[in-house]
Design an enzyme around this catalytic site. Structure first.
Site, PDB file in Angstrom:
ATOM      1  N   ASN A  42      -7.695  -3.362  14.299  1.00 36.63           N
ATOM      2  CA  ASN A  42      -9.068  -3.658  13.874  1.00 36.63           C
ATOM      3  C   ASN A  42      -9.134  -4.809  12.867  1.00 36.63           C
ATOM      4  O   ASN A  42     -10.152  -5.031  12.240  1.00 36.63           O
ATOM      5  CB  ASN A  42      -9.718  -2.395  13.283  1.00 36.63           C
ATOM      6  CG  ASN A  42      -8.957  -1.876  12.059  1.00 36.63           C
ATOM      7  OD1 ASN A  42      -8.041  -2.538  11.565  1.00 36.63           O
ATOM      8  ND2 ASN A  42      -9.340  -0.707  11.560  1.00 36.63           N
ATOM      9  N   HIS A  99      -7.325  -5.066  10.084  1.00 32.18           N
ATOM     10  CA  HIS A  99      -7.044  -4.747   8.681  1.00 32.18           C
ATOM     11  C   HIS A  99      -5.750  -5.405   8.211  1.00 32.18           C
ATOM     12  O   HIS A  99      -4.834  -5.641   8.995  1.00 32.18           O
ATOM     13  CB  HIS A  99      -7.056  -3.225   8.419  1.00 32.18           C
ATOM     14  CG  HIS A  99      -5.869  -2.456   8.911  1.00 32.18           C
ATOM     15  ND1 HIS A  99      -5.963  -1.169   9.384  1.00 32.18           N
ATOM     16  CD2 HIS A  99      -4.547  -2.760   9.007  1.00 32.18           C
ATOM     17  CE1 HIS A  99      -4.763  -0.733   9.732  1.00 32.18           C
ATOM     18  NE2 HIS A  99      -3.888  -1.679   9.511  1.00 32.18           N
ATOM     19  N   ASP A 117       0.812  -1.219   0.000  1.00 32.74           N
ATOM     20  CA  ASP A 117       0.000   0.000   0.000  1.00 32.74           C
ATOM     21  C   ASP A 117       0.844   1.267   0.000  1.00 32.74           C
ATOM     22  O   ASP A 117       2.067   1.227   0.168  1.00 32.74           O
ATOM     23  CB  ASP A 117      -0.968  -0.002   1.199  1.00 32.74           C
ATOM     24  CG  ASP A 117      -0.328  -0.510   2.493  1.00 32.74           C
ATOM     25  OD1 ASP A 117       0.909  -0.566   2.569  1.00 32.74           O
ATOM     26  OD2 ASP A 117      -1.072  -0.843   3.423  1.00 32.74           O
ATOM     27  N   GLU A 148      -9.690  -1.990   5.383  1.00 34.40           N
ATOM     28  CA  GLU A 148     -10.300  -1.777   6.687  1.00 34.40           C
ATOM     29  C   GLU A 148     -11.559  -2.641   6.813  1.00 34.40           C
ATOM     30  O   GLU A 148     -12.051  -3.170   5.810  1.00 34.40           O
ATOM     31  CB  GLU A 148     -10.688  -0.293   6.817  1.00 34.40           C
ATOM     32  CG  GLU A 148      -9.502   0.676   6.704  1.00 34.40           C
ATOM     33  CD  GLU A 148      -8.660   0.772   7.975  1.00 34.40           C
ATOM     34  OE1 GLU A 148      -8.588  -0.205   8.741  1.00 34.40           O
ATOM     35  OE2 GLU A 148      -8.053   1.837   8.190  1.00 34.40           O
TER      36      GLU A 148
HETATM   37  C1  F6R Z   1       1.477  -1.638   6.179  1.00 36.49           C
HETATM   38  C2  F6R Z   1       0.123  -2.152   6.255  1.00 36.49           C
HETATM   39  C3  F6R Z   1      -0.649  -2.234   7.525  1.00 36.49           C
HETATM   40  C4  F6R Z   1       0.177  -2.635   8.745  1.00 36.49           C
HETATM   41  C5  F6R Z   1      -0.673  -2.668   9.999  1.00 36.49           C
HETATM   42  C6  F6R Z   1       0.138  -2.968  11.233  1.00 36.49           C
HETATM   43  O1  F6R Z   1       1.976  -1.667   4.856  1.00 36.49           O
HETATM   44  O2  F6R Z   1      -0.382  -2.487   5.250  1.00 36.49           O
HETATM   45  O3  F6R Z   1      -1.696  -3.144   7.356  1.00 36.49           O
HETATM   46  O4  F6R Z   1       0.757  -3.887   8.520  1.00 36.49           O
HETATM   47  O5  F6R Z   1      -1.310  -1.439  10.167  1.00 36.49           O
HETATM   48  O6  F6R Z   1       1.030  -1.919  11.467  1.00 36.49           O
HETATM   49  P1  F6R Z   1       2.164  -2.023  12.588  1.00 36.49           P
HETATM   50  O7  F6R Z   1       3.098  -3.095  12.121  1.00 36.49           O
HETATM   51  O8  F6R Z   1       2.817  -0.670  12.579  1.00 36.49           O
HETATM   52  O9  F6R Z   1       1.465  -2.369  13.846  1.00 36.49           O
END
Ligand code: F6R
Length: 262
Positions: free
Chosen positions: A136, A138, A67, A143
């Site tokens: 959550n 995702h 992303d 989301e």
């Molecule tokens: C990042 C992404 C997100 C993260 C998720 C967890 O490219 O796609 O889905 O993997 O938000 O983030 P952290 O590792 O910072 O807890």
């Protein structure tokens, strides 16, 4: 799902890095799906080490990131392209042209999303997709309520995700509320999925992913339908799993079986 529960985040990173290293040794032109965020950082450090001590080379490998923020160019310090350059690509022998991150500043983001999926297909598909998970549930920026067969597209971030990621932006700095993300269907097309989670803040999301219903309310639960998923999590992230001891037992049995086949 293969669920590997380890002592701490260091062990999670080491185990995850080993999966990448073994793939690269067998398939030097492997295609990796990569993630940003805090979780993969320790794993990336181990890949850098393995590259610098010549255990592996990335010179024939390629990558696709999950992303990017819509509205940020790859030069922006908060862009995910910048994050990947700083935390991985600048330190390994991967060719810049073989690394792909969605273009947050694409003139036509809708066309860019379609082209991103097409490019993944042209490159032969993703061998291993690395994922973190949001509190959550995702994955990527899919989301809750994201379509479980969705493709790469523009998505609106939830307030919770914006708040979680605010730590990376200075006070008053523009923080995008939109993103380009691989869809859940795009992620599901990967041949193998490796989801890493550490810390008790991820325990509810891990519970919903593994033991909750298959539901768009927890996008990661779609992985229940994938044929080759490995969750590598620490004890804190596993603390809400009702069948934790059973998953550990399965892993011990797996290891015995693998040892007997060597
Ligand atoms: C990042 C992404 C997100 C993260 C998720 C967890 O490219 O796609 O889905 O993997 O938000 O983030 P952290 O590792 O910072 O807890």
């Amino acid at each position: 799902m293969q669920i590997v529960i380890l002592e701490n985040s260091e062990a999670v990173a080491a185990h995850g890095a080993e999966v990448f290293i073994q793939k690269l040794q067998k398939k030097p032109n492997a295609v990796f799906g990569l993630a940003t965020g805090s979780t993969p950082l320790a794993l990336y450090k181990k890949l850098i080490e393995a590259n610098q001590n010549k255990t592996v080379s990335f010179s024939d490998a390629s990558s696709f990131n999950l992303d990017e923020y819509l509205g940020l160019s790859g030069q922006h310090p908060q862009s995910y392209r910048h994050f990947m350059q700083e935390n991985l690509f600048n330190h390994i022998d991967i060719h810049r042209d073989n690394t792909h991150v969605p273009h947050g500043d694409a003139e036509n983001p809708i066309t860019a999303c379609k082209e991103y999926d097409e490019l993944i297909t042209q490159k032969g598909g993703i061998d291993i997709q690395l994922l973190g998970i949001g509190r959550n549930g995702h994955i990527g920026f899919n989301e809750p309520s994201s379509g479980l067969s969705s493709r790469t597209r523009v998505k609106t971030l939830t307030h919770a995700t914006i708040a979680d990621n605010a730590r990376f932006f200075a006070e008053g700095e523009f923080q995008p509320h939109l993103s380009i993300t691989m869809g859940i269907g795009t992620i599901m097309d990967s041949r193998k999925v490796l989801l890493l989670a550490t810390g008790s803040s991820k325990a509810d999301a891990i519970y919903a992913t593994v033991e909750g219903p298959l539901s768009a309310s927890c996008p990661a639960s779609a992985l229940q339908m994938h044929q080759d998923v490995m969750l590598i999590i620490d004890e804190a992230a596993a603390e809400k799993l009702q069948h934790k001891e059973f998953y550990k037992h399965i892993e011990r049995e797996n290891q015995k079986l693998m040892a007997s086949l060597k």
